[in-house]
Design an enzyme around this catalytic site. Structure first.
Site, PDB file in Angstrom:
ATOM      1  CB  SER A 171      -0.992   0.000   1.199  1.00  0.00           C
ATOM      2  OG  SER A 171      -2.148  -0.557   0.968  1.00  0.00           O
ATOM      3  N   GLY A 196      -2.940  -0.343  -4.253  1.00  0.00           N
ATOM      4  CA  GLY A 196      -1.899   0.150  -3.320  1.00  0.00           C
ATOM      5  C   GLY A 196      -1.280   1.590  -3.743  1.00  0.00           C
ATOM      6  CD  GLU A 239      -8.038  -6.643  -5.464  1.00  0.00           C
ATOM      7  OE1 GLU A 239      -8.493  -7.567  -5.851  1.00  0.00           O
ATOM      8  OE2 GLU A 239      -7.266  -6.388  -4.651  1.00  0.00           O
ATOM      9  N   PRO A 240      -7.808  -0.535  -6.576  1.00  0.00           N
ATOM     10  CG  PRO A 240      -8.369   1.336  -7.795  1.00  0.00           C
ATOM     11  CD  PRO A 240      -8.141  -0.076  -8.146  1.00  0.00           C
ATOM     12  N   GLY A 241      -7.809   1.391  -3.538  1.00  0.00           N
ATOM     13  CA  GLY A 241      -8.870   1.713  -2.660  1.00  0.00           C
ATOM     14  C   GLY A 241      -8.441   3.101  -2.074  1.00  0.00           C
ATOM     15  CB  CYS A 278      -6.468   8.081  28.234  1.00  0.00           C
ATOM     16  SG  CYS A 278      -7.978   9.043  28.880  1.00  0.00           S
ATOM     17  CE1 TYR A 333      -7.576   0.798   4.025  1.00  0.00           C
ATOM     18  CE2 TYR A 333      -6.473   2.286   2.643  1.00  0.00           C
ATOM     19  CZ  TYR A 333      -7.041   1.007   2.678  1.00  0.00           C
ATOM     20  OH  TYR A 333      -7.111   0.344   1.747  1.00  0.00           O
TER      21      TYR A 333
HETATM   22  C1  LIG Z   1      -5.933  -3.246   1.024  1.00  0.00           C
HETATM   23  C2  LIG Z   1      -6.053  -3.900  -0.230  1.00  0.00           C
HETATM   24  C3  LIG Z   1      -6.186  -3.196  -1.466  1.00  0.00           C
HETATM   25  C4  LIG Z   1      -6.364  -1.604  -1.499  1.00  0.00           C
HETATM   26  O1  LIG Z   1      -5.108  -1.020  -1.173  1.00  0.00           O
HETATM   27  P1  LIG Z   1      -5.154   0.580  -1.131  1.00  0.00           P
HETATM   28  O2  LIG Z   1      -3.673   0.917  -0.582  1.00  0.00           O
HETATM   29  O3  LIG Z   1      -6.220   1.115  -0.539  1.00  0.00           O
HETATM   30  O4  LIG Z   1      -5.274   0.868  -2.680  1.00  0.00           O
HETATM   31  C5  LIG Z   1      -6.516  -3.933  -2.769  1.00  0.00           C
HETATM   32  N1  LIG Z   1      -6.313  -5.203  -2.653  1.00  0.00           N
HETATM   33  C6  LIG Z   1      -6.211  -6.028  -1.649  1.00  0.00           C
HETATM   34  C7  LIG Z   1      -6.231  -7.521  -1.329  1.00  0.00           C
HETATM   35  C8  LIG Z   1      -5.957  -5.228  -0.342  1.00  0.00           C
HETATM   36  O5  LIG Z   1      -5.641  -6.034   0.879  1.00  0.00           O
END
Ligand SMILES: *Cc1c(COP(=O)(O)O)cnc(C)c1O
Length: 469
Positions: free
Chosen positions: A241, A279, A322-324, A397, A427
């Site tokens: 990531s 990532g 798979e961008p998040g 705390c 996140y």
């Molecule tokens: C976390 C994750 C992502 C997304 O990662 P980002 O850094 O948010 O783009 C994609 N694929 C898998 C399998 C993950 O665990």
């Protein structure tokens, strides 16, 4: 990591947040502006009005910005992997773990993305948003039989299997339901990346996936091919990531395409799809180097897939990614109200101003968990005061309850000011907790001058409702 921070004089590290510049590569979402009176606005709404109506802390999402990032990924991957480019198409799955709500799932799907989930809960949100099962993936290194059954019942397009026992588990659930389960194998290629560099090792000491080097990935493929209830739809690789250097993806892609060619030579099965994971890094402070635009990522990956398949003499697979973070991260900011401001003398003769805000590690765990760096800006007014070296901290705390480790803030920052922390769209809310019984902040969408509550603020009553005395 933290040692490096501790050794440097704080003055060297304290920078003022970049000003909003309207560009997608910056730390602020594209509609953020600083008005003539010095206050920030998002999509035409003054942050003071947002705070007055909805309170703080609050996560603020720039809807048009988020939609544009999702669309940019869909368009870039469609173009780069088009048959006219000698490739077999691509699908972009939004990694829902970065942040998922019903509205956000609907938005990204409307903009052309599919959705990756990793639990039954995330799957339920995507389904509530009416995303078709065929456009949803299910990940996870320890899926329950119930989660697998839910995925198969809703016609989820791919279950990414993570271990040999899980293959048997999925086959058993599929047999019980009388369906054929579409599965992908999560392969660990030995490539790990994060930030600027990647490392490549043969063997992996981590919980995800099936190793290429040990033969476990290959054994998984053979086990799947031996099951009638399972359909092998693809091979999968996710290397890390917040990655800014695309070289790691290229090394992993070559490794996985090599495995695909080897499987074809041995079994006659040419696996149809390869997922290259997510990532892609974003700007958090503006000092990390420019993030790659979706077009640059797609072009680099298309190039390596084309060349690797030519070298291997195999037809190219359909690709997925798979961008998040890079879809939702830059679209969000967190709005806090300043409370206690406390100057603390340091051993080197300097001083640091601790600026406490009304949230903290419960709404953003990343600085405590990963030493992640963020920046912050005074959001409710302009100031001409000399900057001071500040640390933005929360109300929990815990001395590690840090929101922004090093930032220069105007020396007159005071109780009642609003602070904005950019790039918290990924996140933040999804990893939020109720530590210290602090209710989680709302998620507010701002678009074209209006604010809409996507997820309401939690209340102490919500928390007490779980407590049966
Ligand atoms: C976390 C994750 C992502 C997304 O990662 P980002 O850094 O948010 O783009 C994609 N694929 C898998 C399998 C993950 O665990």
């Amino acid at each position: 990591m933290s040692g490096a921070h501790a050794a440097a004089a704080p003055q060297e590290l304290a920078r003022t947040a970049p000003e909003p510049d309207g560009t997608p590569a910056g730390v602020w979402s594209t509609s953020v502006r600083r008005g003539e009176d010095g206050a920030l606005s998002v999509a035409g709404v003054d942050v003071r009005a947002i705070a007055a109506e909805h309170g703080t802390p609050a996560y603020v999402v720039d809807e048009a910005d988020l939609r544009a990032r999702a669309r940019a990924f869909a368009v870039a991957f469609d173009a780069a992997f088009a048959p006219a480019e000698g490739l077999a198409g691509a699908d972009v799955y939004y990694a829902g773990k970065a942040f998922l709500s019903v509205a956000v799932a609907r938005w990204v799907h409307e903009e052309g993305l599919r959705i990756d989930t990793s639990t039954g809960g995330e799957l339920a949100v995507a389904l509530r948003a009416q995303v078709p099962g065929a456009h949803i993936g299910l990940h996870g290194n320890n899926k329950s039989a119930g989660e697998i059954a839910a995925a198969l019942t809703h016609g989820v397009g791919r279950l990414v299997v993570d271990s040999l026992p899980e293959i048997e588990k999925v086959a058993a659930v599929a047999a019980e339901l009388g369906v054929r389960a579409p599965v992908m194998v999560r392969v660990t290629t030995g490539v790990h990346a994060g930030g600027h560099e990647f490392i490549a090792t043969a063997h992996e000491d981590q919980k995800f996936g099936l190793s290429l080097a040990s033969g476990a990935a290959r054994a998984a493929v053979d086990a799947i091919l031996a099951h009638e209830e399972l359909e092998l739809v693809g091979l999968h690789s996710h290397i890390g990531s917040q990655i800014l250097d695309l070289a790691g993806f290229e090394v992993a892609a070559r490794a996985i395409l090599g495995l695909r060619a080897e499987i074809a030579a041995d079994t006659g099965v040419l696996v149809g799809e390869v997922d290259l994971g997510g990532g892609y890094g974003i700007a958090y402070t503006g000092t990390e180097g420019a993030p790659n635009a979706p077009g640059a990522v797609a072009a680099a990956l298309a190039d390596v897939v084309r060349r690797a398949c030519a070298d291997l003499g195999t037809a190219p697979p359909r690709i997925s990614v798979e961008p998040g973070r890079s879809v939702v991260g830059p679209s969000g900011l967190t709005l806090y109200t300043v409370g206690t401001v406390k100057p603390v003398a340091l051993d080197d003769g300097g001083s640091r101003t601790y600026v406490s805000v009304d949230g903290g590690m419960s709404d953003n765990i990343r600085p405590a968990l990963y030493q992640a760096d963020y920046t912050a800006a005074l959001a409710s007014r302009a100031s001409r005061a000399e900057p001071v070296t500040a640390r933005v901290v929360g109300k929990h705390c815990e001395s590690g309850d840090i929101v922004v480790r090093h930032v220069a803030l105007p020396g007159d920052v005071a109780d009642g000011d609003l602070l904005a922390v950019p790039a918290t769209g990924a996140y933040g809310r999804s990893m939020a907790s109720n530590y210290n019984m602090v209710p989680r902040p709302p998620v507010l969408a701002v678009d074209d001058g209006t604010v809409r509550v996507l997820v309401r603020r939690e209340t102490v009553d919500d928390l007490l409702a779980l407590d049966l005395g």
